[in-house]
Design an enzyme around this catalytic site. Structure first.
Site, short mmCIF file in Angstrom:
data_model
loop_
_atom_site.label_atom_id
_atom_site.label_comp_id
_atom_site.label_asym_id
_atom_site.label_seq_id
_atom_site.Cartn_x
_atom_site.Cartn_y
_atom_site.Cartn_z
N PHE A 231 -1.44 -1.67 16.12
CA PHE A 231 -2.90 -1.66 16.30
C PHE A 231 -3.56 -2.13 15.01
O PHE A 231 -3.67 -1.38 14.04
CB PHE A 231 -3.38 -0.27 16.70
CG PHE A 231 -3.15 0.07 18.13
CD1 PHE A 231 -4.14 -0.10 19.07
CD2 PHE A 231 -1.91 0.54 18.55
CE1 PHE A 231 -3.93 0.21 20.41
CE2 PHE A 231 -1.68 0.85 19.88
CZ PHE A 231 -2.70 0.68 20.81
N ASP A 232 -4.00 -3.38 15.02
CA ASP A 232 -4.60 -3.97 13.84
C ASP A 232 -6.00 -3.43 13.60
O ASP A 232 -6.81 -3.32 14.54
CB ASP A 232 -4.66 -5.50 14.02
CG ASP A 232 -5.35 -6.20 12.89
OD1 ASP A 232 -4.78 -6.25 11.79
OD2 ASP A 232 -6.48 -6.70 13.09
#
Length: 563
Positions: A231-232
């Site tokens: 999850f950037d």
């Protein structure tokens, strides 16, 4: 498909976020689970000491006559496997900027790189890690263009804010504008929330439709054999005017919901959160140890290793390591020292002083690196990130290849020996150096560690005696071969940390009946310490030791296991 008890918990959490839209959400969640469940075929695949992740762009290694992803697969099969069993291919989707992190379509492979068939070929021998770049997407995406055209289904996909709104409390990771103007098809100006750049428009997670669309992205990735989903920039996911818009409770709720729902069709998919923030904020994404991230990026480790090398002192590193407390034995750190980005220094807040952070910035510049800055609330700027190849930031100009490699491998051996899963950037694995030309051509400081290489040139250097690539790569693979065969390196094992003479960092690893003493000498001179155990086996030199004292050479390390 969802167990009744779990469905009630999901319904309760959805209601807290989306109110009366909960029935619509549950109906669409069921549709997505029915669609993607038949496409998932993962076997039980729990994390252990054999899990090591290569981090690379899809086009880092190139060869004429093959797609970039085909060439990457060739590299993986010859140089990564079997010691590195997983590949994190940085965003391989169509994009417009930020080297892949401004995505136009989450469901397609960038045709410049290859195809989904190429991804499937890589998956035959290597586990995969995909990026969920869902805080924002490209302004050129169909979603945003549909929003500007006034299409009904996309009207709440993005965040429109009055240009006069006070957003001074919002935490900024960049020096760019938070609100950027865009014109709709009628010529009306709309100010849109853009956390990272004018080309990266933030998604509005207050919209139930956005929640469902992103859930489909995650389930689609799972169906394409992603074992890990990263999850950037997830810390910025939920926005509420009047707050700092980082780490809001709703952000944690969204991740927890995605985990609950995704694990219905694949219990062995792992969520990794990427939050380049101070350590305690970072590990908050473990939730209660069961309900949120399975792994969290260990952002503090890399700058502290550089700091230890700069100071030739491990006191700060030891104190920080001793402070690490995880909420359960079901989660672990994702350890790394280098990546496609620079070395973030925000994680050092409350660990070292601002003066020492500035000292690190000056050290980076003296090693021919760059420094990126962020805007502060008071209008000042402070270092945000050190942009330098990791081998170069550790080395002095007078160092020969053997010394440079020794310093590099000292830091990598710490990372490999820490509890958790190691993530190894391709340029660290193969002994790359600063790419000044990349920075000069692009004007982008992060390009200093994103060089594009030809397969044949890399292959030749890896076979050239005494080349920096051959030395680093050969020793790196030796260490990984040891790690992946020893259960004492289980990512969920226990560890204790202490220091000798302020310059030798010690990790005592234990798992079941195995005990390992890992000692790392940052002093620049040989040190002799009293043996911590009477009978040990040297895992690196493959011999028994029963000496009263252990000698550790300058910039060297020992991995000693109880006999």
């Amino acid at each position: 498909m969802i167990k009744p008890k779990d469905k009630e918990l999901i319904k309760e959490e959805l209601t807290s976020l989306y109110g009366d839209k909960v029935d619509w959400l549950l109906e669409n969640i069921d549709k997505l689970l029915s669609k993607y469940a038949p496409l998932n075929s993962f076997k039980n695949n729990l994390l252990n000491e054999k899990d090591v992740i290569l981090i690379t762009y899809g086009d880092t290694i190139q060869q004429k006559g093959s797609s970039y992803l085909q060439t990457l697969n060739k590299f993986i099969n010859k140089y990564s496997l079997p010691e590195i069993n997983t590949t994190h291919i940085l965003p391989f989707f169509p994009y417009t900027s930020d080297d892949g992190f401004s995505i136009t379509d989450y469901f397609k492979v960038n045709p410049d790189l290859g195809s989904w068939e190429d991804i499937s070929e890589i998956a035959k021998n290597s586990n995969l890690m995909f990026d969920a770049v869902v805080n924002h997407m490209s302004k050129s995406s169909n979603w945003f263009q549909s929003f500007l055209k006034g299409e009904k289904d996309f009207q709440d996909f993005f965040i429109e804010v009055d240009s006069e709104t006070d957003v001074s409390k919002v935490t900024r990771p960049r020096a760019s504008l938070l609100l950027n103007p865009f014109k709709d098809e009628k010529g009306n100006e709309k100010y849109i929330w853009t956390t990272f750049s004018e080309d990266q428009v933030d998604l509005n997670f207050k919209s139930p439709q956005v929640f469902i669309k992103v859930l489909e992205v995650l389930l689609f990735y799972a169906s394409k054999q992603a074992k890990f989903i990263r999850f950037d920039a997830v810390a910025f996911l939920w926005k509420t005017i009047g707050t700092n818009c980082i780490h809001l409770p709703e952000t944690h709720s969204v991740i927890q919901l995605y985990k609950k729902i995704t694990k219905v069709i694949n219990p062995n998919i792992y969520f990794i959160t990427e939050t380049n923030v101070p350590h305690q904020e970072n590990i908050s994404y473990f939730g209660n140890g069961f309900n949120e991230a399975d792994l969290v990026y260990n952002f503090t480790l890399a700058p502290l290793l550089v700091y230890a090398m700069m100071k030739k002192d491990v006191k700060v590193l030891t104190k920080w390591a001793t402070s690490i407390k995880l909420p359960s034995n079901k989660v672990c750190m994702f350890n790394f020292t280098a990546s496609h980005d620079g070395i973030g220094v925000r994680p050092l807040q409350n660990i070292i002083s601002d003066t020492e952070i500035n000292e690190l910035a000056a050290w980076t510049l003296s090693h021919n690196g760059e420094v990126s800055y962020k805007n502060n609330e008071d209008g000042s700027q402070s270092p945000y990130e050190l942009n330098c190849n990791f081998l170069d930031i550790l080395s002095d100009e007078e160092d020969n290849n053997q010394t440079r490699a020794a310093k590099m491998l000292l830091t990598q051996s710490v990372m490999i020996a820490m509890p958790g899963i190691p993530g190894i950037y391709i340029h660290s694995l193969i002994g790359s150096q600063n790419d000044y030309e990349g920075v000069k051509k692009s004007g982008i400081k992060r390009r200093i560690n994103r060089e594009k290489l030809t397969y044949n040139a890399v292959e030749k250097e890896l076979e050239t005696e005494n080349s920096i690539r051959k030395i680093v790569f050969g020793k790196y693979k030796e260490l990984l071969a040891i790690r992946t065969k020893e259960q004492v390196f289980n990512p969920f094992g226990n560890a204790k940390y202490f220091a000798f003479k302020n310059s030798v960092f010690v990790i005592k690893r234990t798992f079941k009946d195995d005990v390992l003493y890992a000692l790392f000498n940052f002093s620049g001179k040989s040190i002799k310490i009293k043996a911590l155990s009477k009978e040990v086996y040297d895992l690196i030199k493959h011999k028994n030791i029963s000496n009263a004292y252990w000698k550790i050479n300058a910039y060297s390390f020992l991995w000693l296991k109880n006999s």
